[in-house]
Design a protein around this motif. Structure first.
Motif, PDB file in Angstrom:
ATOM      1  N   GLU A 234       0.304   4.158  -1.275  1.00  9.72           N
ATOM      2  CA  GLU A 234      -0.389   5.837  -0.623  1.00  9.72           C
ATOM      3  C   GLU A 234      -0.264   5.463   0.392  1.00  9.72           C
ATOM      4  N   GLU A 235      -0.049   4.311   1.579  1.00 18.83           N
ATOM      5  CA  GLU A 235      -0.458   4.955   2.981  1.00 18.83           C
ATOM      6  C   GLU A 235       0.590   4.560   3.524  1.00 18.83           C
TER       7      GLU A 235
ATOM      8  N   ASP B 291       0.765  -1.480  -0.341  1.00 21.53           N
ATOM      9  CA  ASP B 291      -0.339   0.192   0.191  1.00 21.53           C
ATOM     10  C   ASP B 291       0.873   1.232  -0.125  1.00 21.53           C
TER      11      ASP B 291
ATOM     12  N   MET C   5       2.945  -5.721   5.837  1.00 19.77           N
ATOM     13  CA  MET C   5       1.972  -5.785   4.597  1.00 19.77           C
ATOM     14  C   MET C   5       2.042  -6.954   3.717  1.00 19.77           C
TER      15      MET C   5
ATOM     16  N   ARG D  86      -2.016  -1.019  -7.735  1.00 21.77           N
ATOM     17  CA  ARG D  86      -2.354  -0.129  -6.809  1.00 21.77           C
ATOM     18  C   ARG D  86      -2.837  -1.205  -5.998  1.00 21.77           C
ATOM     19  N   TYR D  87      -2.958  -1.193  -4.866  1.00 19.91           N
ATOM     20  CA  TYR D  87      -3.339  -1.769  -3.609  1.00 19.91           C
ATOM     21  C   TYR D  87      -4.451  -2.897  -3.732  1.00 19.91           C
ATOM     22  N   ASP D  88      -3.864  -4.134  -3.761  1.00 22.01           N
ATOM     23  CA  ASP D  88      -5.239  -4.762  -4.111  1.00 22.01           C
ATOM     24  C   ASP D  88      -4.537  -6.216  -3.606  1.00 22.01           C
TER      25      ASP D  88
END
Length: 275
Positions: free
Chosen positions: A47-48, A45, A125, A80-82
């Motif tokens: 963005e985080e 992630d 993560m 993207r985070y998935d």
């Protein structure tokens, strides 16, 4: 944020060219499977991390070259985070989860003591999708030797001050393994070799730009690196300093235009000129 609140200081933030990436060791059979590399990309992630850990001082990267570079092409595959997609890819690659959600996939993450916190973030993560990460922290000399010798599974590192896409040749051409070059993960793809060698043999800038557009698309699809972010430049200055504008690559040549004003003219945040 603390420094911004201090009287007598200015904080200037600008887009930088330092490129952070996650590198893989292709000598590991699991990491040679593109589905595993893509699963790792979807499990991070970014963005985080940028919001909470980097305090917003970075931009999500699509590749080595920033949008300000003449050869940049952002029309590439992104991740993207998935985490569910990551789990599905790991299942497809044969790494089925046990009753605890963990898989028979353990990776050694090499870092310096300064990079251990980032290792812990990535460890947490990747654990969410069932990958165990073991962090091995060493002082710089040992860490660098391990990277040069290919004694790692994954590592997060920066490239600083990239101006010309020739760097793609140094890190992705199969002949550029250390000590000859910087392909520390032993990545090998004949199509990548063809493209980066053509880029090095071409003088015309427009033709080079087309070649490196293909290089960027292939790098994003094949994932020799997972692109993480481009780090911003953050400059903290005494308010008597004027005219300093940081170079994107952080070069101290920016000091050439620096001037000093009288301390009596320095204005605290939200205040009048001090006497």
């Amino acid at each position: 944020p603390y420094l911004r609140s201090q009287n007598g200081l200015d904080v200037l933030t600008s887009a930088g060219t330092t490129y952070w990436y996650l590198t893989f060791n292709f000598r590991d059979p699991a990491l040679r499977d593109k589905r595993v590399r893509r699963a790792i990309a979807y499990a991070i992630d970014r963005e985080e991390i940028i919001r909470a850990y980097l305090r917003g001082t970075a931009r999500i990267a699509t590749g080595m070259l920033t949008p300000e570079n003449w050869a940049y092409d952002g029309a590439v595959m992104t991740y993207r985070y998935d985490p569910q997609r990551a789990r599905n890819l790991l299942d497809d690659a044969g790494f089925k989860a046990d009753r605890n959600g963990m898989r028979k996939l353990t990776l050694v993450y090499k870092c310096t003591p300064e990079g251990a916190r980032m290792g812990e973030i990535l460890q947490a993560m990747l654990r969410r999708v069932g990958i165990e990460v073991r962090i091995r922290s060493n002082e710089w000399a040992t860490f660098y030797e391990d990277m040069q010798r290919g004694n790692f599974d994954v590592a997060a590192m920066p490239w600083i001050g990239i101006k010309d896409p020739h760097h793609y040749y140094m890190v992705f051409d199969s002949r550029m393994t250390p000590p000859r070059g910087l392909n520390r993960g032993d990545y090998s793809n004949p199509e990548m070799d063809r493209l980066v060698e053509a880029g090095d043999a071409t003088i015309d800038e427009a033709a080079r730009k087309k070649i490196y557009a293909q290089v960027q698309k292939l790098a994003a699809d094949d994932l020799p690196y997972v692109s993480l972010w481009w780090q911003d430049n953050v400059v903290v200055m005494n308010r008597t300093v004027a005219g300093f504008r940081p170079y994107p690559n952080g070069s101290l040549l920016a000091l050439a235009d620096l001037t000093l004003t009288s301390p009596s003219r320095a204005t605290p945040p939200g205040g009048e000129p001090s006497e």
